[in-house]
Design an enzyme around this catalytic site. Structure first.
Site, PDB file in Angstrom:
ATOM      1  N   LYS A  29      93.542  42.557 107.867  1.00 11.50           N
ATOM      2  CA  LYS A  29      93.234  41.931 108.932  1.00 11.50           C
ATOM      3  C   LYS A  29      93.542  42.492 110.333  1.00 11.50           C
ATOM      4  O   LYS A  29      93.074  42.262 111.306  1.00 11.50           O
ATOM      5  CB  LYS A  29      94.215  40.478 108.839  1.00 11.50           C
ATOM      6  CG  LYS A  29      93.901  39.681 107.698  1.00 11.50           C
ATOM      7  CD  LYS A  29      92.870  38.805 107.446  1.00 11.50           C
ATOM      8  CE  LYS A  29      92.808  37.862 106.203  1.00 11.50           C
ATOM      9  NZ  LYS A  29      92.890  38.574 104.819  1.00 11.50           N
TER      10      LYS A  29
HETATM   11  C1  LIG Z   1      92.314  38.033 103.760  1.00  8.85           C
HETATM   12  C2  LIG Z   1      92.541  38.953 102.710  1.00  8.85           C
HETATM   13  C3  LIG Z   1      91.472  39.145 101.523  1.00  8.85           C
HETATM   14  C4  LIG Z   1      90.234  38.145 101.566  1.00  8.85           C
HETATM   15  O1  LIG Z   1      89.225  38.600 102.708  1.00  8.85           O
HETATM   16  P1  LIG Z   1      88.181  37.895 103.107  1.00  8.85           P
HETATM   17  O2  LIG Z   1      87.444  38.711 104.471  1.00  8.85           O
HETATM   18  O3  LIG Z   1      88.570  36.385 103.547  1.00  8.85           O
HETATM   19  O4  LIG Z   1      87.070  37.822 102.010  1.00  8.85           O
HETATM   20  C5  LIG Z   1      91.748  40.000 100.629  1.00  8.85           C
HETATM   21  N1  LIG Z   1      92.795  40.526 100.390  1.00  8.85           N
HETATM   22  C6  LIG Z   1      93.784  40.292 101.586  1.00  8.85           C
HETATM   23  C7  LIG Z   1      95.018  41.190 101.238  1.00  8.85           C
HETATM   24  C8  LIG Z   1      93.725  39.825 102.396  1.00  8.85           C
HETATM   25  O5  LIG Z   1      94.459  39.597 103.312  1.00  8.85           O
END
Ligand SMILES: *Cc1c(COP(=O)(O)O)cnc(C)c1O
Length: 501
Positions: free
Chosen positions: A114
């Site tokens: 993120k």
């Molecule tokens: C948010 C997240 C995901 C999923 O990603 P999306 O963009 O919502 O599909 C997968 N793995 C981790 C560690 C995350 O924080």
């Protein structure tokens, strides 16, 4: 370049700055680019020699055409610094055993992917506000199940002209995630524990967004609400960059012949990350298949295989919690592009989803999806076994979400025999979900009776890896945020906080 709503009922075509400032379109749809910019083979070749930041400027410039190159350069320079990312490559590709490539997206301050978008979003957003003549301060409201909240706090802390308030479910996050949030520093931040689960927090935030009286009141006090969730185009665009960057890194190493196509495997929840890969492919990046990896909350696997989206099912709590999601919001953007921008059908499908939890796309759209995407899922036991066997085979430690990707990739090669080079997108540091990772690597006996902070030390000692700075000594930091609220008290909490920070 203009942006429009997937649902087509918000008639205006808006600039990228407006799309980023608004977050979501007023008709409930998501903003999508009116055209997809193309990158030629020649341009791709030129980008090989550039570093991550310079590649980011090239890609973002193509989508954010109302920002000047200097503005984009400035945003990129403030986001991807060596203080914030602990490796110079920002998003390195690792090859632990010559067969698999891992794109590590967790070298930012909060140890999950993120950060790749949330480190730059605040800069894009404050510039968007200035460019569109916005005079109010921006108030970011976030409901988080764990990773987004901390990444948004780190991104927005002390950014002038913004305040950020994060709501997390009191009993729905791990100890590490909770400590990461309640120890957050910064003069414009607030964190509130909601007495309830993630859905309660999310519903509470949605209610605040749609409360017209409250929004009028805020306007009078020169505040404007906005969103840092992946429905915001300003979060999606920066994610396109690392797909290009991974390809270019492999090309620069001589691992690819000119124009050679590769696969990406993406551990998926809200469909944001894998959608960015889709945009990269549409722009001309040589990509064969996009492999959507799910856990037992496998709505997307069913959808990609059958064309029927069916969220009417039991919700499972898993060891890959960031993928525990039954409504993947960003899928709406994919449907827009692959249905031939058919607003009317999108409205029908989304209305059906709202009404009954199920919709079926037409055969043509489903066929187009199937040409690009493949999907499989892995359960918790398979995930733990995969972490263990990968570690034993090549000494490489992955987190639970990434392990789901590895396992699903094994299923993909068995099912298809496809031998194309493949990059697994690694979405979190193994230390972020250390309890499960320690259980897989060290065994059940080694984790029994120990808290997550102790396990960080044990995992580091056993694997020889360093605990990331963002997680080191967390339990000794003072808790700065102790506010709690019931679901009905969230609006009052926002009022209190805005008077205080
Ligand atoms: C948010 C997240 C995901 C999923 O990603 P999306 O963009 O919502 O599909 C997968 N793995 C981790 C560690 C995350 O924080």
């Amino acid at each position: 370049m203009f942006y429009e709503s997937t649902r087509g009922q918000y008639q205006s075509k808006v600039s990228s700055a407006e799309a980023i400032k608004m977050g979501i379109a007023p008709d409930g749809g998501l903003f999508v680019p009116g055209e997809i910019p193309l990158i030629t083979g020649e341009q791709l070749l030129e980008m090989t020699a550039l570093d991550y930041r310079a590649r980011a400027v090239r890609i973002l410039k193509a989508f954010l055409s109302d920002y000047t190159e200097e503005e984009i350069r400035d945003c990129v320079a403030q986001a991807y610094t060596s203080e914030k990312f602990d490796v110079p490559e920002v998003a390195p590709v690792r090859t632990p055993d010559d067969a698999l490539y891992f794109l590590e997206l967790w070298h930012g301050p909060t140890c999950a992917f993120k950060d790749m978008a949330l480190q730059i979003l605040p800069h894009l957003l404050t510039r968007a506000a200035a460019k569109t003549g916005e005079e109010a301060s921006i108030v970011i409201l976030v409901a988080t199940s764990g990773d987004t909240g901390k990444a948004a706090l780190e991104g927005f802390k002390d950014v002038p002209g913004t305040k950020i308030i994060v709501f997390y479910p009191a009993r729905g996050v791990s100890e590490v995630q909770k400590y990461q949030m309640v120890t957050q520093e910064g003069t414009n931040v607030a964190v509130v524990a909601v007495r309830g689960n993630f859905d309660d927090a999310q519903t509470g935030v949605k209610n605040i967004f749609s409360n017209a009286d409250f929004n009028r009141l805020l306007q009078k006090e020169h505040y404007r609400l906005s969103s840092a969730n992946s429905i915001n185009w300003g979060r999606l665009a920066p994610q396109i960059v690392y797909y290009f960057s991974a390809y270019l890194d492999l090309a620069a190493k001589g691992a690819l012949s000119p124009g050679e196509k590769i696969n990406f495997v993406v551990p998926t929840g809200n469909f944001g990350n894998i959608l960015a890969a889709f945009y990269a492919r549409e722009m001309g990046l040589p990509v064969n298949r996009l492999i959507c990896a799910a856990n037992v909350n496998n709505v997307l696997t069913g959808f990609i295989r059958t064309g029927v989206y069916d969220r009417v099912r039991e919700f499972h709590k898993t060891i890959s919690p960031s993928m525990d999601i039954l409504i993947s919001s960003n899928l709406e953007r994919l449907l827009y592009h692959l249905s031939g921008r058919d607003h009317e059908r999108i409205r029908e499908w989304m209305a059906a989803l709202n009404r009954s939890g199920v919709y079926r796309v037409d055969a043509d759209t489903h066929a187009r999806i199937g040409k690009i995407f493949w999907s499989g899922y892995a359960g918790d036991d398979e995930t733990l076994a995969t972490i263990d066997s990968l570690y034993r085979r090549c000494g490489y430690v992955v987190d639970t979400h990434t392990a789901v990707g590895v396992r699903v990739y094994e299923k993909y090669t068995t099912a298809t025999g496809d031998g194309a080079k493949t990059v697994i997108v690694s979405t979190a540091s193994p230390f972020k979900f250390n309890e499960s990772v320690a259980r897989a690597v060290l065994g059940e006996n080694a984790v029994r009776g120990k808290d997550e902070f102790r396990l960080l030390e044990d995992l580091a000692a056993a694997t020889g890896l360093e605990i990331p700075a963002g997680l080191r000594g967390l339990e000794q930091k003072p808790a700065r945020h102790r506010k709690t609220a019931g679901r009905d008290q969230m609006l009052a909490a926002v009022e209190d906080i805005l008077r205080a920070i």
